[in-house]
Design a protein around this motif. Sequence first.
Motif, mmCIF file in Angstrom:
data_model
loop_
_atom_site.group_PDB
_atom_site.id
_atom_site.type_symbol
_atom_site.label_atom_id
_atom_site.label_comp_id
_atom_site.label_asym_id
_atom_site.label_seq_id
_atom_site.Cartn_x
_atom_site.Cartn_y
_atom_site.Cartn_z
ATOM 1 N N ILE A 54 0.132 -2.921 -2.141
ATOM 2 C CA ILE A 54 1.477 -2.406 -2.435
ATOM 3 C C ILE A 54 1.756 -2.632 -3.920
ATOM 4 N N TYR A 55 1.962 -1.546 -4.657
ATOM 5 C CA TYR A 55 2.193 -1.649 -6.104
ATOM 6 C C TYR A 55 3.670 -1.814 -6.432
ATOM 7 N N SER A 56 4.538 -1.097 -5.697
ATOM 8 C CA SER A 56 5.963 -1.283 -5.954
ATOM 9 C C SER A 56 6.721 -1.050 -4.651
ATOM 10 N N GLY A 57 7.941 -1.591 -4.606
ATOM 11 C CA GLY A 57 8.765 -1.399 -3.410
ATOM 12 C C GLY A 57 8.441 -2.387 -2.304
ATOM 13 N N GLN A 58 9.007 -2.110 -1.118
ATOM 14 C CA GLN A 58 8.816 -2.995 0.039
ATOM 15 C C GLN A 58 8.438 -2.161 1.252
ATOM 16 N N LEU A 59 7.871 -2.831 2.219
ATOM 17 C CA LEU A 59 7.430 -2.147 3.437
ATOM 18 C C LEU A 59 7.829 -3.021 4.617
ATOM 19 N N LYS A 60 8.496 -2.422 5.620
ATOM 20 C CA LYS A 60 8.876 -3.210 6.803
ATOM 21 C C LYS A 60 8.256 -2.583 8.042
ATOM 22 N N LYS A 61 8.124 -3.391 9.070
ATOM 23 C CA LYS A 61 7.598 -2.895 10.344
ATOM 24 C C LYS A 61 8.499 -1.764 10.842
ATOM 25 N N GLY A 62 7.901 -0.658 11.288
ATOM 26 C CA GLY A 62 8.712 0.444 11.815
ATOM 27 C C GLY A 62 9.165 1.444 10.766
ATOM 28 N N ASP A 63 8.869 1.167 9.456
ATOM 29 C CA ASP A 63 9.247 2.119 8.398
ATOM 30 C C ASP A 63 8.472 3.429 8.533
ATOM 31 N N THR A 64 9.071 4.513 8.052
ATOM 32 C CA THR A 64 8.333 5.783 7.968
ATOM 33 C C THR A 64 7.991 6.021 6.504
ATOM 34 N N VAL A 65 6.714 6.300 6.232
ATOM 35 C CA VAL A 65 6.279 6.522 4.844
ATOM 36 C C VAL A 65 5.604 7.889 4.758
ATOM 37 N N LEU A 66 5.495 8.400 3.524
ATOM 38 C CA LEU A 66 4.846 9.698 3.317
ATOM 39 C C LEU A 66 3.434 9.479 2.777
ATOM 40 N N ASN A 67 2.466 10.158 3.391
ATOM 41 C CA ASN A 67 1.100 10.144 2.864
ATOM 42 C C ASN A 67 0.962 11.393 1.987
ATOM 43 N N THR A 68 0.853 11.199 0.656
ATOM 44 C CA THR A 68 0.893 12.363 -0.251
ATOM 45 C C THR A 68 -0.374 13.217 -0.139
ATOM 46 N N ALA A 69 -1.472 12.647 0.367
ATOM 47 C CA ALA A 69 -2.713 13.432 0.454
ATOM 48 C C ALA A 69 -2.640 14.445 1.595
ATOM 49 N N THR A 70 -1.984 14.049 2.695
ATOM 50 C CA THR A 70 -1.920 14.962 3.847
ATOM 51 C C THR A 70 -0.573 15.678 3.923
ATOM 52 N N GLY A 71 0.432 15.114 3.206
ATOM 53 C CA GLY A 71 1.773 15.706 3.276
ATOM 54 C C GLY A 71 2.502 15.333 4.556
ATOM 55 N N LYS A 72 1.891 14.433 5.372
ATOM 56 C CA LYS A 72 2.528 14.055 6.639
ATOM 57 C C LYS A 72 3.187 12.688 6.502
ATOM 58 N N THR A 73 4.154 12.444 7.380
ATOM 59 C CA THR A 73 4.750 11.103 7.384
ATOM 60 C C THR A 73 4.026 10.252 8.425
ATOM 61 N N GLU A 74 3.991 8.951 8.172
ATOM 62 C CA GLU A 74 3.343 8.010 9.100
ATOM 63 C C GLU A 74 4.334 6.885 9.395
ATOM 64 N N ARG A 75 4.239 6.346 10.598
ATOM 65 C CA ARG A 75 5.121 5.226 10.938
ATOM 66 C C ARG A 75 4.298 3.939 10.928
ATOM 67 N N ILE A 76 4.826 2.915 10.267
ATOM 68 C CA ILE A 76 4.108 1.638 10.191
ATOM 69 C C ILE A 76 4.298 0.900 11.519
ATOM 70 N N GLY A 77 3.225 0.770 12.301
ATOM 71 C CA GLY A 77 3.342 0.092 13.598
ATOM 72 C C GLY A 77 3.489 -1.411 13.411
ATOM 73 N N ARG A 78 2.476 -2.014 12.767
ATOM 74 C CA ARG A 78 2.536 -3.462 12.523
ATOM 75 C C ARG A 78 1.976 -3.750 11.141
ATOM 76 N N ILE A 79 2.414 -4.862 10.572
ATOM 77 C CA ILE A 79 1.867 -5.303 9.274
ATOM 78 C C ILE A 79 1.187 -6.639 9.532
#
Length: 695
Positions: free
Chosen positions: A328-353
């Motif tokens: 992680i270079y910047s920002g924060q990430l929490k369990k259950g967050d939705t993030v964007l994968n710029t290579a696929t253009g799809k969003t992913e949900r963080i299941g567990r960290i």
Amino acid sequence: MADLSLYRNIGIFAHVDAGKTTTTERILKLTGRIHKLGEVHDGAATTDFMEQEQERGITIQSAATSCFWKDHRFNIIDTPGHVDFTIEVYRSLKVLDGGVGVFCGSGGVEPQSETNWRYANESRVSRIIYVNKLDRIGADFYRVVKQVEDVLGARALVMTLPIGIEDDFKGVVDVLTQKAWIWDDSGLPENYEITDIPEDLVEKAAEYREVLIESALEQDDDLMEAYLESGEEPSIEDIKRCIRLGTIKLDWFPTFCGSSFKNKGVQNVLDAVVDYLPNPTEVPPQPEMDLEGNETGSVATVDAEKPLRALAFKIMDDRYGALCFSRIYSGQLKKGDTVLNTATGKTERIGRIVEMHADSREERESAQAGDIVALLGMKSTQTGHTLCDVNKPATLEPMVFPDPVISIAIAPKDKAAVDKMGMALSKMIAEDPSFRVETDEESGETIIKGMGELHLDIKVDILRRTHGVDVTVGKPQVAYRETITMPVSDSYTHKKQTGGSGQFAKIDYAVEPGEVGSGYVFESKVTGGNVPREFWPAVEKGFRVSMDEGTLAGFPLLDVKVTLLDGGFHPVDSSAIAYEIAAKAAYRQSVPKAKPQLLEPVMKVDVFTPEDHVGDVIGDLNRRRGMIKAQEPGVTGVRVKADCPLSEMFGYIGDLRTMTSGRGQFSMEFSHYAPCPANVSEEVIKETKERKAAK
């Protein structure tokens, strides 16, 4: 929020057998992360947890773990040293802030150390050097320091000197504090005392200290002036601050020595990681790109308050599902967050960290800038993809992976294993970007491609053991290429009339050899609309698609320039498809006239051999059509550098061991493509045609 100045993201990298994994094991013991030491040669090291690693005593995949030392949090990655797995080192260095380069006290700077060092330079990673195995016969700390300067072109800033050598190695002199650290014979890392320097080393230690101080003060003009004018020595804090500045700028590399196996000298390395290697905020931030891959001018600053930017640098499949290792270079990430994968253009949900400790894990609720964690529940994320804030997208610089040079055909032993093999291979491709799988369209065979024999050997082993798929393995195939050697100007007309509108396309063109490494270049010099501009891409595509299969033996064609000179068209019958068909037929017509030639992959081979076997080794390399480039005598043997065709190098390790009574070692990596001699070329073309006919 965590204090990022107390974070150190570091990697341990070196040549095979320099002692990386043993050093990692000692660090984990010293920091209280493990309580019982595991040895590599017993197959019990913490970070070598794959069966294949334990059996062979080598590291195959990088393993991540974290520990604490003097209130600082270390995220450590232990990387492989074998050349076939360089990709693991490359992608680990990409996400680290600092590194520890381990060199063997007797082997010195070995071939793979050079490759890893080059990767680290490209990624601008600050490093400290640790010369290990000083208890070994033939160890010589000062020789290795000289090699680092001569071979790697790096400036080694000597921080500790060895007390005794080989069997008499007792401890180290700390050049900065002018104290000796001496360990007793119990073999326990904590049993040491700090005393005065032995008399025979007092003068040498003083000399090295003077060099150290003068080098350090280059970073601070005021301190340098005071030192030169009044001879007033700066405080140890000031010297350390200057050494740290120079290390982060890559002006030099603080150099330490010890023996990890004997537990001597590892504490000094840990202290140096805290004192001299950068924390995540002291590293130049990653440049951000827009979704098209152009630099935006902004950077991913290491700051938990900024939008999320994370790089997935490794995918690992284990019994709980796919783990996606991310920095992680910047920002924060929490369990259950939705993030964007710029290579696929799809969003992913963080299941567990989870935080990894080799193959065990600890759950976390959140992670922030500077952390290296593994994410579960990612469906389409691959190595090198960027995960970012859905509302503020940006891409981090992607990773570039080398092309494989060797391939073998594999087939499942029974029908039931076909689907199972497909699933297993897709998981393995996700884990290792330098491993590729293709299906031969004509024969329907599954072809696996990799970086070397050992690489593919391990992959087949993983298929059998980890995934339970038994496969039969074909002969290794070399990735040959073709090119042309002379220019040809030609013309082709495609006409087809079958009632209704027909097809018509006429092209005049030149095909010529391109510059080495230029690939396929297309240019149009048509004027006056004889071939309308909208049909040029169809001609370009027709030739480009045809380049995948050469006319000699069906290998891809390299470095060819096609120029469209003129042509003709019909107002009704001409179409893009007609011009594409014309270009494909023109390719088949003209390439055989352009004197095509077979090219073979040539490897950069680095052989280490004891002196009394040099003649045999060179004679054998000559028989393999090798070009000897250099011979470098060392203390324990000679390094022979040569360029050798890959096709002649299969099974070389067995022959080398026989010739050198088991003492020879070698490494090789892809160098370039070169023309095949006529007799070899004929043989390859004949074999390829027979294979195709048999299918």
